[in-house]
Design an enzyme around this catalytic site. Structure first.
Site, PDB file in Angstrom:
ATOM      1  N   LYS A   4       0.717  -1.245  -0.240  1.00  0.00           N
ATOM      2  CA  LYS A   4      -0.005   0.004  -0.025  1.00  0.00           C
ATOM      3  C   LYS A   4       1.207   1.476  -0.010  1.00  0.00           C
ATOM      4  O   LYS A   4       0.550   2.037  -0.624  1.00  0.00           O
ATOM      5  CB  LYS A   4      -1.015  -0.101   1.695  1.00  0.00           C
ATOM      6  CG  LYS A   4      -1.839  -0.875   1.223  1.00  0.00           C
ATOM      7  CD  LYS A   4      -2.745  -0.976   2.721  1.00  0.00           C
ATOM      8  CE  LYS A   4      -2.233  -0.862   3.800  1.00  0.00           C
ATOM      9  NZ  LYS A   4      -1.567  -2.191   4.546  1.00  0.00           N
ATOM     10  N   ARG A  55     -10.472   0.773   9.029  1.00  0.00           N
ATOM     11  CA  ARG A  55     -10.270  -0.303   9.643  1.00  0.00           C
ATOM     12  C   ARG A  55     -11.188  -1.589  10.327  1.00  0.00           C
ATOM     13  O   ARG A  55     -11.156  -2.239  10.589  1.00  0.00           O
ATOM     14  CB  ARG A  55      -8.523  -0.644  10.792  1.00  0.00           C
ATOM     15  CG  ARG A  55      -7.718  -1.160  10.221  1.00  0.00           C
ATOM     16  CD  ARG A  55      -5.952  -0.953  11.270  1.00  0.00           C
ATOM     17  NE  ARG A  55      -5.024  -1.570  10.456  1.00  0.00           N
ATOM     18  CZ  ARG A  55      -3.840  -1.516   9.531  1.00  0.00           C
ATOM     19  NH1 ARG A  55      -3.640  -0.052   9.595  1.00  0.00           N
ATOM     20  NH2 ARG A  55      -2.836  -1.649   9.726  1.00  0.00           N
ATOM     21  N   ARG A  59      11.536  -6.231   4.662  1.00  0.00           N
ATOM     22  CA  ARG A  59      11.396  -4.997   5.094  1.00  0.00           C
ATOM     23  C   ARG A  59      11.740  -4.765   5.812  1.00  0.00           C
ATOM     24  O   ARG A  59      13.241  -3.783   6.000  1.00  0.00           O
ATOM     25  CB  ARG A  59      10.175  -4.526   4.742  1.00  0.00           C
ATOM     26  CG  ARG A  59       9.813  -3.316   5.232  1.00  0.00           C
ATOM     27  CD  ARG A  59       8.515  -2.145   4.981  1.00  0.00           C
ATOM     28  NE  ARG A  59       7.672  -3.297   6.263  1.00  0.00           N
ATOM     29  CZ  ARG A  59       6.222  -2.726   6.594  1.00  0.00           C
ATOM     30  NH1 ARG A  59       5.717  -2.522   5.051  1.00  0.00           N
ATOM     31  NH2 ARG A  59       5.560  -3.568   6.814  1.00  0.00           N
ATOM     32  N   ARG A 106      10.881  -1.462  12.043  1.00  0.00           N
ATOM     33  CA  ARG A 106       9.979  -1.516  12.621  1.00  0.00           C
ATOM     34  C   ARG A 106       9.558  -2.332  13.653  1.00  0.00           C
ATOM     35  O   ARG A 106       9.776  -3.541  13.884  1.00  0.00           O
ATOM     36  CB  ARG A 106       8.681  -1.570  11.625  1.00  0.00           C
ATOM     37  CG  ARG A 106       8.342  -0.256  10.735  1.00  0.00           C
ATOM     38  CD  ARG A 106       7.285   0.088   9.702  1.00  0.00           C
ATOM     39  NE  ARG A 106       6.229  -0.484  10.300  1.00  0.00           N
ATOM     40  CZ  ARG A 106       5.150  -0.627   9.676  1.00  0.00           C
ATOM     41  NH1 ARG A 106       4.703   0.106   8.484  1.00  0.00           N
ATOM     42  NH2 ARG A 106       3.453  -1.214  10.225  1.00  0.00           N
ATOM     43  N   ARG A 120      -1.324  -8.363  13.170  1.00  0.00           N
ATOM     44  CA  ARG A 120      -1.961  -7.761  12.634  1.00  0.00           C
ATOM     45  C   ARG A 120      -2.251  -8.429  11.420  1.00  0.00           C
ATOM     46  O   ARG A 120      -3.721  -8.127  10.192  1.00  0.00           O
ATOM     47  CB  ARG A 120      -0.316  -6.822  11.864  1.00  0.00           C
ATOM     48  CG  ARG A 120       0.293  -5.830  13.262  1.00  0.00           C
ATOM     49  CD  ARG A 120       1.719  -5.734  12.463  1.00  0.00           C
ATOM     50  NE  ARG A 120       1.443  -4.650  11.435  1.00  0.00           N
ATOM     51  CZ  ARG A 120       2.532  -4.873  10.995  1.00  0.00           C
ATOM     52  NH1 ARG A 120       3.505  -5.662  11.080  1.00  0.00           N
ATOM     53  NH2 ARG A 120       2.613  -3.830  10.259  1.00  0.00           N
TER      54      ARG A 120
HETATM   55  P1  AMP Z   1       0.372  -0.418   9.174  1.00  0.00           P
HETATM   56  O1  AMP Z   1       1.305   0.977   9.683  1.00  0.00           O
HETATM   57  O2  AMP Z   1      -1.310   0.058   8.832  1.00  0.00           O
HETATM   58  O3  AMP Z   1       0.200  -1.504   9.546  1.00  0.00           O
HETATM   59  O4  AMP Z   1      -0.574  -0.295  11.704  1.00  0.00           O
HETATM   60  C1  AMP Z   1       0.742  -0.405  11.980  1.00  0.00           C
HETATM   61  C2  AMP Z   1       0.097  -0.083  13.539  1.00  0.00           C
HETATM   62  O5  AMP Z   1      -1.190   1.108  13.896  1.00  0.00           O
HETATM   63  C3  AMP Z   1      -1.307  -1.746  13.567  1.00  0.00           C
HETATM   64  O6  AMP Z   1      -0.439  -2.728  13.908  1.00  0.00           O
HETATM   65  C4  AMP Z   1      -2.267  -0.732  14.422  1.00  0.00           C
HETATM   66  O7  AMP Z   1      -2.184  -0.756  15.843  1.00  0.00           O
HETATM   67  C5  AMP Z   1      -2.422   0.862  14.128  1.00  0.00           C
HETATM   68  N1  AMP Z   1      -2.611   1.030  13.564  1.00  0.00           N
HETATM   69  C6  AMP Z   1      -2.800   2.021  12.809  1.00  0.00           C
HETATM   70  N2  AMP Z   1      -4.305   2.608  11.542  1.00  0.00           N
HETATM   71  C7  AMP Z   1      -4.819   1.950  12.400  1.00  0.00           C
HETATM   72  C8  AMP Z   1      -6.310   1.741  12.300  1.00  0.00           C
HETATM   73  N3  AMP Z   1      -7.292   2.838  11.567  1.00  0.00           N
HETATM   74  N4  AMP Z   1      -6.892   1.559  13.695  1.00  0.00           N
HETATM   75  C9  AMP Z   1      -6.396   1.146  14.459  1.00  0.00           C
HETATM   76  N5  AMP Z   1      -5.430   0.919  14.806  1.00  0.00           N
HETATM   77  C10 AMP Z   1      -4.842   1.471  13.727  1.00  0.00           C
END
Ligand code: AMP
Length: 194
Positions: free
Chosen positions: A14, A89, A128, A140, A151
């Site tokens: 993404k 989400r 990554r 990360r 996740r």
């Molecule tokens: P990402 O970089 O999108 O994979 O997000 C990393 C982490 O941030 C996720 O595993 C969640 O803990 C938190 N997170 C990101 N976006 C959301 C969202 N829309 N709702 C809830 N938690 C989020």
């Protein structure tokens, strides 16, 4: 004006496609994961509240991320389109977004769902983490196999509810995200031309 949501599990590509779309269309890129990581790094009160959830791969409470997105979207210029990456989400987030975009007069054009087998995600996420280490950048905290599994589970649960929500609104577009970067890009361009 082009308003997009990118939906997909971690490692689906993404972020890479978002960068290309920003380059081509000058869109505002709002990644809730990036906003949360920045808040954690800066040790803001919100960052301290979100840290445990982000580190372990569970979702941060809806109200926290809704507030972040609201702040960003309201600060954008009215005629600039946007990409939401990693948001919504949950159906509660999707409903809040619908209300907010209604108020801003900026409805969604497409919700792009990145479809990809789980085995490939594990390979991409570990690559990554390796690339970050090779560049001397800390990987990360959530790019490890155990947290990745959580996740992905969270994502599968979320899409089960979000796909019908957006399918019903005729906004959902499926891309085969196992293709390479140019291949996924070409599929997205085809959607945007229609
Ligand atoms: P990402 O970089 O999108 O994979 O997000 C990393 C982490 O941030 C996720 O595993 C969640 O803990 C938190 N997170 C990101 N976006 C959301 C969202 N829309 N709702 C809830 N938690 C989020």
């Amino acid at each position: 004006m082009l308003n997009l949501v990118l939906l997909g599990p971690p490692g689906a590509g993404k972020g890479t496609q978002a960068e290309r779309l920003v380059g081509r269309h000058g869109l505002l890129h709002i990644s809730t994961g990036d906003l949360l990581r920045d808040a954690i790094k800066a040790q803001t009160p919100l960052g301290r509240e979100a840290k445990a959830a982000v580190d372990t791969g569970v979702l941060v409470p809806d109200q926290v991320v809704i507030g972040l997105v609201q702040e960003r979207l309201s600060a954008g210029t009215p005629d600039q389109g946007f990409i939401l990456d990693g948001f919504p989400r949950t159906v509660a987030q999707a409903s809040a977004l619908e209300r907010l975009l209604g108020e801003l007069g900026a409805p969604l054009d497409h919700v792009i769902l990145f479809d990809i087998p789980i085995g490939l995600l594990e390979q991409r996420v570990s690559k990554r983490a390796e690339q970050s280490r090779a560049l001397g950048v800390a990987a990360r905290s959530d790019d490890n196999p155990e947290v990745l599994r959580r996740r992905v589970e969270e994502f599968v649960r979320a899409t089960e509810a979000l796909s019908p929500f957006y399918r019903q609104q005729k906004l959902l577009r499926l891309v085969d995200a196992s293709a390479d970067v140019d291949g996924v890009d070409a599929q997205i361009r085809r959607f945007l031309e229609c």
